[in-house]
Each structure stands twice: as C-alpha cells, then as structure tokens.
Design an enzyme around this catalytic site. Sequence first.
Site, short mmCIF file in Angstrom:
data_model
loop_
_atom_site.label_atom_id
_atom_site.label_comp_id
_atom_site.label_asym_id
_atom_site.label_seq_id
_atom_site.Cartn_x
_atom_site.Cartn_y
_atom_site.Cartn_z
N LYS A 47 0.86 -1.19 0.00
CA LYS A 47 0.00 0.00 0.00
C LYS A 47 0.89 1.24 0.00
O LYS A 47 1.83 1.34 0.80
CB LYS A 47 -0.91 -0.02 1.23
CG LYS A 47 -1.98 -1.09 1.15
CD LYS A 47 -2.63 -1.31 2.47
CE LYS A 47 -3.95 -0.58 2.59
NZ LYS A 47 -4.60 -0.89 3.90
O1 G3P Z 1 -7.72 -0.20 5.07
C1 G3P Z 1 -7.82 1.18 5.39
C2 G3P Z 1 -8.60 1.28 6.59
O2 G3P Z 1 -7.98 0.49 7.56
C3 G3P Z 1 -8.91 2.60 7.17
O3 G3P Z 1 -9.97 2.31 7.97
O4 G3P Z 1 -11.27 2.19 9.97
O5 G3P Z 1 -9.11 3.45 9.99
O6 G3P Z 1 -11.09 4.35 8.75
P1 G3P Z 1 -10.37 3.15 9.25
#
Ligand code: G3P
Length: 225
Positions: A86
């Site tokens: 990523k």
């Molecule tokens: O994969 C990206 C993701 O982990 C971001 O998610 O839950 O931190 O908004 P969040």
Amino acid sequence: MKLFIDDAHIEDIKRIYEYYPVDGVTTNPSILYKTGKNPLETLKEIRAFIGPDAELFAQAVAEDAEGMVKDARFITELVGKNTVVKIPSTPEGFKAIMALKKEGIRTCGTVVYTPMQAYLAAKAGASYVAPYVNRIDNMGYDGVKVVAEIQEILKNNNMDCEVLAASFKNSQQVMEIARMGCGSATASPSVIDAFVRNAAIDGAVNDFVSDFEKLTGRRTMTDLK
Ligand code: G3P
C-alpha cells in the site's frame, strides 16, 4: 467481490478464516500498532497462516518516493510475492508506484478520498486503489458514491486496476459496495461479524433445532442413527 480482513490480530484473523469465506488480509501502520507487536513478526505470522497464495497488504511507511520504494522491496522480500504494497496516493506515492510498477512490485494506492486521486494512482500503475468509505462519510460526503465514481473512471478508461473499498463501520456500507459489484472490500472482524449479527437469524435457527427436538427428542439428524 473479494473480501479481505482489515486487521492484524492473528487470533481474530484465524477466527474469521474459520467461519467466513475470505480472500486475504489488509493492514496499515495503525492496524499494526493496535497489535502492540513487532510489525515484521506480525506480517510474517499472518503470511504463515494465510499461506503463500492469498493476498496480504502491507503499507510502505517512508514519506518520500525513494523510501517508499525501499520499504516496498523490503516488505515483498519479507512476506512473499502475493504481497501488495500500500502506497499513499500522494505525489510522492505516485512517483513510487510508477517505479514499483517497473520492478513488477504490485501496489495499492491507499488513503483515497477523491476519485481523481484514484485515477492518478491507477494511471501510475497501481493494481488496486483503496477509497476510505467511512472516513469520506464522516467528512459529510458520500463514500459509496465516491467508490461508484472511481469504478466508473477505471472502467471507462480501461484501467487495469481494481477498487479495494476500505474503512467501513457498518454492514450497510459494505452491502452498498457489494451491490455495485465492486472488485474488493476490506472490513474489520467486527464489521464482518455484523453481516450476520441479527436476532431474527438466531431465532430462526433456534426454532428449527427446537422443533426437531420436540419431534424426535434428538438435536441432530446424526443422533437419529
Ligand atoms: O484499510 C484502510 C482502513 O484500515 C482505514 O480504515 O477504519 O481506519 O477508517 P479506518
């Protein structure tokens, strides 16, 4: 739609793999931080469990393109060929994605909040782009709509890149993404559990067992042998 686990706790990953049909694991530095463990050991442990063929996503952390490329080489050497690196969809990130494409290292343009960010990451050579649905919703925009716009851009421009919809906080958001035939989504174990957390489902299953027991005095078909 492929479904990934957005988590790095090995026990949670094992449990989700046992009960649900999933395709791999996605992580980022914040997800690794939540384990409190050495990130390299965690990534190796996840790879050992999911096997060499499943996709594992791990993020480059360096802030400049050269550092991201080095991080990406190191990560893929450490955790194998089916690892997708990523890379934040920023100018430094696009530079890194272009360089990594030439080396045959697969990338996911992450931290995507806008369709044109996804367009640039895909054009640079990313295999995936990861829009953050819930975070976009929290900004007062429509995360699902942004995913639909990205899908349209990729399709209408014949771009060889898949959407990995990410950042979900509830099953409704994931359902909307599945409806549109999105290539992939990644969700935390608790959001995946919530797909089937429903008193009506539990009640229906319990009623079947109870009626069978009333009829036969047994709790399974096998008990009738
Ligand atoms: O994969 C990206 C993701 O982990 C971001 O998610 O839950 O931190 O908004 P969040």
